[in-house]
Design an enzyme around this catalytic site. Structure first.
Site, mmCIF file in Angstrom:
data_model
loop_
_atom_site.group_PDB
_atom_site.id
_atom_site.type_symbol
_atom_site.label_atom_id
_atom_site.label_comp_id
_atom_site.label_asym_id
_atom_site.label_seq_id
_atom_site.Cartn_x
_atom_site.Cartn_y
_atom_site.Cartn_z
ATOM 1 N N HIS A 31 2.505 47.787 58.315
ATOM 2 C CA HIS A 31 2.089 48.330 59.604
ATOM 3 C C HIS A 31 0.814 49.137 59.422
ATOM 4 O O HIS A 31 0.738 49.920 58.486
ATOM 5 C CB HIS A 31 3.188 49.231 60.181
ATOM 6 C CG HIS A 31 2.756 49.919 61.433
ATOM 7 N ND1 HIS A 31 2.710 49.271 62.655
ATOM 8 C CD2 HIS A 31 2.302 51.185 61.658
ATOM 9 C CE1 HIS A 31 2.269 50.117 63.582
ATOM 10 N NE2 HIS A 31 2.015 51.281 62.990
ATOM 11 N N GLY B 198 -15.244 14.181 73.390
ATOM 12 C CA GLY B 198 -14.006 14.385 72.635
ATOM 13 C C GLY B 198 -13.680 15.860 72.505
ATOM 14 O O GLY B 198 -14.412 16.601 71.843
HETATM 15 P P1 NAD Z 1 -9.610 14.439 67.077
HETATM 16 O O1 NAD Z 1 -8.676 13.325 66.909
HETATM 17 O O2 NAD Z 1 -9.170 15.824 66.771
HETATM 18 O O3 NAD Z 1 -10.136 14.484 68.590
HETATM 19 C C1 NAD Z 1 -10.789 13.412 69.187
HETATM 20 C C2 NAD Z 1 -10.716 13.607 70.683
HETATM 21 O O4 NAD Z 1 -11.581 12.670 71.276
HETATM 22 C C3 NAD Z 1 -9.326 13.347 71.247
HETATM 23 O O5 NAD Z 1 -8.967 14.398 72.116
HETATM 24 C C4 NAD Z 1 -9.463 12.014 71.967
HETATM 25 O O6 NAD Z 1 -8.601 11.884 73.062
HETATM 26 C C5 NAD Z 1 -10.919 12.076 72.376
HETATM 27 N N1 NAD Z 1 -11.534 10.779 72.601
HETATM 28 C C6 NAD Z 1 -11.362 9.644 71.902
HETATM 29 N N2 NAD Z 1 -12.137 8.657 72.407
HETATM 30 C C7 NAD Z 1 -12.829 9.195 73.436
HETATM 31 C C8 NAD Z 1 -13.807 8.699 74.332
HETATM 32 N N3 NAD Z 1 -14.225 7.442 74.278
HETATM 33 N N4 NAD Z 1 -14.294 9.536 75.287
HETATM 34 C C9 NAD Z 1 -13.879 10.826 75.351
HETATM 35 N N5 NAD Z 1 -12.953 11.346 74.523
HETATM 36 C C10 NAD Z 1 -12.444 10.546 73.569
HETATM 37 O O7 NAD Z 1 -10.912 14.038 66.249
HETATM 38 P P2 NAD Z 1 -12.188 14.861 65.820
HETATM 39 O O8 NAD Z 1 -12.320 16.114 66.610
HETATM 40 O O9 NAD Z 1 -13.289 13.885 65.783
HETATM 41 O O10 NAD Z 1 -11.832 15.261 64.345
HETATM 42 C C11 NAD Z 1 -11.493 14.247 63.387
HETATM 43 C C12 NAD Z 1 -10.476 14.729 62.430
HETATM 44 O O11 NAD Z 1 -11.043 15.691 61.553
HETATM 45 C C13 NAD Z 1 -9.320 15.417 63.107
HETATM 46 O O12 NAD Z 1 -8.278 14.491 63.307
HETATM 47 C C14 NAD Z 1 -8.892 16.451 62.143
HETATM 48 O O13 NAD Z 1 -7.827 15.966 61.397
HETATM 49 C C15 NAD Z 1 -10.081 16.654 61.230
HETATM 50 N N6 NAD Z 1 -10.616 18.001 61.452
HETATM 51 C C16 NAD Z 1 -9.821 19.055 61.166
HETATM 52 C C17 NAD Z 1 -10.273 20.336 61.395
HETATM 53 C C18 NAD Z 1 -9.382 21.489 61.090
HETATM 54 O O14 NAD Z 1 -8.390 21.290 60.406
HETATM 55 N N7 NAD Z 1 -9.681 22.689 61.570
HETATM 56 C C19 NAD Z 1 -11.539 20.546 61.912
HETATM 57 C C20 NAD Z 1 -12.313 19.440 62.221
HETATM 58 C C21 NAD Z 1 -11.837 18.166 61.971
#
Ligand code: NAD
Ligand code: FAD
Length: 475
Positions: free
Chosen positions: A454, A189
């Site tokens: 600045h 992911g």
């Molecule tokens: P995400 O939704 O950001 O990303 C998940 C990724 O995994 C996607 O790109 C998806 O296409 C991919 N994916 C899904 N199933 C898959 C598979 N079987 N094989 C390969 N790739 C696959 O989710 P996350 O990174 O787990 O984070 C979860 C949530 O936590 C996020 O939606 C976000 O809202 C929150 N989060 C936010 C921050 C921040 O604000 N900086 C940081 C970390 C997490």
């Protein structure tokens, strides 16, 4: 039976903020939470403070410092020898920050006379008031609530066939707590967690390979930002990301994990790693909530059904944060918590869902608010675009952060700011100005006319605003 005006179930950023705002508004408030630290102590703060935002940002900063001292200080004329990584020390610092923050909420609860009920909360009956059962170490007790706010958050989505043991196959909790830097780290992911935690361990020395199912990179971001971020991460930082990968099987061996997958072209491929992080999204915590028994509507994906004001399907029951629709972001949940508390008090609480910033804490950082250029095109909205690079900014050069740019999108006829997209150092801080612009309905000209200090990175925001009217002063 103890009786409260409001019982909040869940003490993550959505729930604890809702509880504080309720108490400020004069309500007798209780907050139920079952979270326990690895040492077995109840803790407030939910995912965000214990295994999410706060510990990840602590490790991001530490790992950036490590990378700076190893590879980035030379350009400043500083060389360091004998640099060593003390991972235990780094993890201990992270732990102290988490303990300080979660302890801080306990202090705030005391200050506001919020009852902290420790254990699993469940809706146990209705009528004129709600009954909430709390099952903790001392057994079960039932309390009465005039209003209930469900803020039970989310947990990591599981990949079928890859059971998380937080030793070899890890979710966010395990990936934040490694006691040694894995030589080869696999990540499934390439979303926010994959990029942030992949960066942490790459900087600390792991060879990181990320497998992403989708054919495109960072689909939620503006395409120009995603394209440039892809170039920086994969070409300059050697973060190996493979798009279009379909995981077929995950096999755990004595020492590591083998991921069998099909590449975008369809060929069979294999990834062998010492540890695997699964970061494929999160799912709401709505099981064992007593929803069925009281008739609370839960949608097909497990989210509590709510209207735009977070009212659930039952009277005087609200739901907020990751347990409901919308982005899974701490600040979104916090704002919903304030909104709901104010609505319970008869006020006009609201959340502007069009002005919620997104930040990805990579280096460079990615931050945006409002619409992307592709959304404006899809929706047929005429716009003007201005873009300015950090490489023309003196402060960015002084900080050795010349990469990236800010892009501003403004309505073609009214000049109202519709979206701002930043890739660069401090983007997480710079985006606040754009959030305010969108919230206040500002035009790009408004930002262009504001005096910006600045030299500061914020001048790039002004120059991007000037660029909307094709009159950047320094570019
Ligand atoms: P995400 O939704 O950001 O990303 C998940 C990724 O995994 C996607 O790109 C998806 O296409 C991919 N994916 C899904 N199933 C898959 C598979 N079987 N094989 C390969 N790739 C696959 O989710 P996350 O990174 O787990 O984070 C979860 C949530 O936590 C996020 O939606 C976000 O809202 C929150 N989060 C936010 C921050 C921040 O604000 N900086 C940081 C970390 C997490
Ligand atoms: P949570 O924080 O999940 O809290 C829910 C609480 O409810 C938990 O304490 C849980 O124990 C409790 N609970 C659940 N069910 C019950 C029950 N039945 N009875 C009693 N208690 C219960 N977001 C950002 O905005 N910025 C970031 O930088 C960021 N970084 C992240 C990094 C990582 C690694 C992860 C995993 C997430 C990150 N997030 C970030 C997302 C953020 O953590 C969540 O959006 C946020 O925590 C959601 O808040 P919440 O209060 O809805 O739920």
């Amino acid at each position: 039976m103890q009786s409260f005006d409001v019982v909040v179930i869940g003490a993550g950023p959505a729930g604890y903020i809702a509880a504080i705002r309720c108490a400020q508004l004069g309500f007798e408030t209780a907050c139920v939470d079952k979270w326990k630290t690895p040492a077995g102590q109840y803790a407030l703060g939910g995912t965000c403070l214990n295994t999410g935002c706060i510990p990840s940002k602590a490790l991001l900063e530490s790992s950036e410092n490590y990378e700076r001292v190893l590879h980035k200080f030379q350009v400043h004329g500083i060389t360091a020898s004998g640099v060593k990584l003390d991972l235990a020390g780094m993890q201990a610092r992270k732990g102290r920050i988490v303990a300080r923050m979660t302890g801080g909420i306990a202090g705030l609860f005391k200050k506001h006379k919020i009852a902290w009920l420790q254990g699993h909360g469940r809706l146990a009956g209705g009528g004129t008031t709600w009954k909430v059962e709390v099952k903790g170490e001392q057994g079960a007790e039932t309390v009465e609530a005039k209003n209930v706010i469900i803020a039970t958050g989310s947990k990591a989505r599981q990949l079928p066939g890859a059971a998380v043991d937080n030793r070899l196959i890890c979710d966010n909790e395990g990936a934040l707590a490694f006691d040694a830097v894995p030589e080869r780290l696999g990540v499934i992911g390439a979303g926010v967690i994959g990029l942030e935690l992949g960066s942490v361990w790459r900087r600390l020395g792991s060879k990181v390979k990320v497998l992403e199912a989708l054919p495109g990179f960072l689909g939620a971001a503006d395409e120009s930002v995603a394209r440039e971020a892809w170039r920086i991460f994969t070409q300059e930082q050697a973060l190996d990301i493979e798009l279009g990968a379909t995981v077929r099987a995950v096999k755990v061996g004595k020492k590591g994990v083998t991921v069998e997958y099909a590449s975008a072209a369809g060929g069979a491929a294999k990834l062998e790693v010492d540890r695997l992080v699964v970061s494929i999204g999160r799912v709401p915590n709505t099981e064992n909530l007593g929803a069925e028994a009281v008739g609370l509507k839960i949608d097909a994906r497990g989210f509590v059904e709510v209207d735009k004001n977070c009212r659930a399907s039952l009277p005087r029951v609200y739901a907020i944060g990751d347990a409901v629709r919308g982005p899974m972001l701490a600040h979104k949940g916090e704002d919903e918590g304030v909104m709901v508390a104010e609505i319970i008090a008869g006020q006009h609480g609201h959340v502007n869902y069009d002005a919620i910033p997104w930040v990805i804490y990579t280096a460079p950082e990615i931050a945006w608010v409002g619409k992307t250029e592709q959304q404006l095109k899809e929706q047929g909205i005429a716009y003007r675009s201005g873009r300015f690079p950090f490489s023309y900014n003196g402060r960015a050069l002084g900080r050795d952060e010349p990469e990236g740019f800010i892009k501003m999108l403004a309505d073609a006829s009214t000049d109202r700011v519709l979206g701002v997209h930043a890739l660069g150092g401090q983007a997480s801080e710079l985006i606040a100005e754009a959030v305010m612009a969108i919230e206040f309905g500002a035009s790009s000209e408004d930002i262009a006319r504001i005096c910006h200090a600045h030299p500061s990175m914020s001048e790039v925001m002004r120059e991007a605003a000037l660029a909307v009217d094709k009159r950047s002063l320094n570019g």
